[in-house]
Design a protein around this motif. Sequence first.
Motif, PDB file in Angstrom:
ATOM      1  N   ASN A   1      14.452  52.252  -0.765  1.00  0.00           N
ATOM      2  CA  ASN A   1      15.577  53.090  -0.373  1.00  0.00           C
ATOM      3  C   ASN A   1      15.870  52.911   1.107  1.00  0.00           C
ATOM      4  O   ASN A   1      14.964  52.602   1.897  1.00  0.00           O
ATOM      5  CB  ASN A   1      15.274  54.568  -0.652  1.00  0.00           C
TER       6      ASN A   1
ATOM      7  N   GLU B   1      16.142  46.875  -5.508  1.00  0.00           N
ATOM      8  CA  GLU B   1      14.960  46.624  -6.341  1.00  0.00           C
ATOM      9  C   GLU B   1      14.289  45.329  -5.900  1.00  0.00           C
ATOM     10  O   GLU B   1      14.884  44.259  -5.996  1.00  0.00           O
ATOM     11  CB  GLU B   1      15.348  46.546  -7.818  1.00  0.00           C
TER      12      GLU B   1
ATOM     13  N   PRO C   1      19.788  51.997  -3.301  1.00  0.00           N
ATOM     14  CA  PRO C   1      18.472  51.348  -3.200  1.00  0.00           C
ATOM     15  C   PRO C   1      18.482  49.905  -3.700  1.00  0.00           C
ATOM     16  O   PRO C   1      19.360  49.511  -4.474  1.00  0.00           O
ATOM     17  CB  PRO C   1      17.584  52.220  -4.086  1.00  0.00           C
TER      18      PRO C   1
ATOM     19  N   THR D   1      11.110  49.766  -5.699  1.00  0.00           N
ATOM     20  CA  THR D   1      12.403  50.218  -5.191  1.00  0.00           C
ATOM     21  C   THR D   1      12.323  50.522  -3.706  1.00  0.00           C
ATOM     22  O   THR D   1      11.420  51.227  -3.253  1.00  0.00           O
ATOM     23  CB  THR D   1      12.870  51.482  -5.937  1.00  0.00           C
TER      24      THR D   1
END
Length: 357
Positions: A144, A137, A135, A142
Amino acid sequence: MEEVMKKERLMMILNAARKEGIDEITVKEPYFQKDILDIKLDGASYKVSLRGKETFNFDSQIENYWDSSDIPGFQEYKGCLISSGLIDFDNWDKFVEWIGYLYQSEIDPGLSSRSVFLTIDTNLAYFRFFSRRFPVETQHGTVNDTYFDYLLSSIVESEIDHHIREKYDDSDLKMLGMYTKIGDLRFNFRNRGRLMTRKAKFATQELNYIRGKLNAARIKGSVSKTDSEKNDIRIVESLEHFAWDRNIAVALISADRNMGNHAENSEIPYFVLELPHAIDKEHTVEDKTILNLLHDLALTFGAIRLDELETVLFGIWGGKTDGDYRDESTKVWINPNSKIYAGMKRDIYIINNLKKL
């Protein structure tokens, strides 16, 4: 002692080194026995000291030397640093902003009413982009890789598959064995893939990840086996037609500026990742990155030697299976005189017996 070990189990070797008070490991390539990096075990982290481009100026004047194009050089070394996650793309911060915005447009109908489908150019498969970089940031939280839908061009698949063909024959191995100090190197390389084949099989694992976990839809296209630029144009054209036919948004990620130009001309959103130019020599990384790095170097170079541990990690060997490629396994050879030999032999015995229960 020889043992085929999944990438995650290589942590046993590093832990064994710690137990024996070995806090620094030199990694060597197998062709000329040159140091290519140092790993300092620093608590739960690892300080990695890299070597420069000059390290890979191998002597090409050796009489009757085997095909020098099959010796991994600085570009392959750099590729391992990127694929492992040790170093970032130069414009990674901008990519983080871009992917964050795409995610917002995916969940906010006010920004876009169409689903966003991500896709990659061939080069990013070799860097294991989705399977290793997410993932991410962002300022929006976040992100994914599973938050998006995906497309995969059959042209990308074909370009990679086209390189899975050449193996070392007996004459290659005879020449290879004349200039190496790893006694059993020829045995492990026998009838195994040459450099381009190994790299393509590595990239194939990324395609498997995109087809499997990310459930990508496949777009068919006609591939040219001789003209990569023509293939780039055909990839973009197929993406454009797919998006128009289904009223979806397609976003292309590449590391090729020309590919970005083709996408721009077809009005397809895109992001071109910039390969790093100036590379810092010192890096501090965690477990995941160091295991990626050891595996990627072993596969790309065929084998790497960990001097202080009297250990060799083989990326190719006789009997290596497709499952070994999927599991990112290496074959570990440990000299019986190594300080870690007894501890590793005991731990492997225990683990193998636990697996039988």
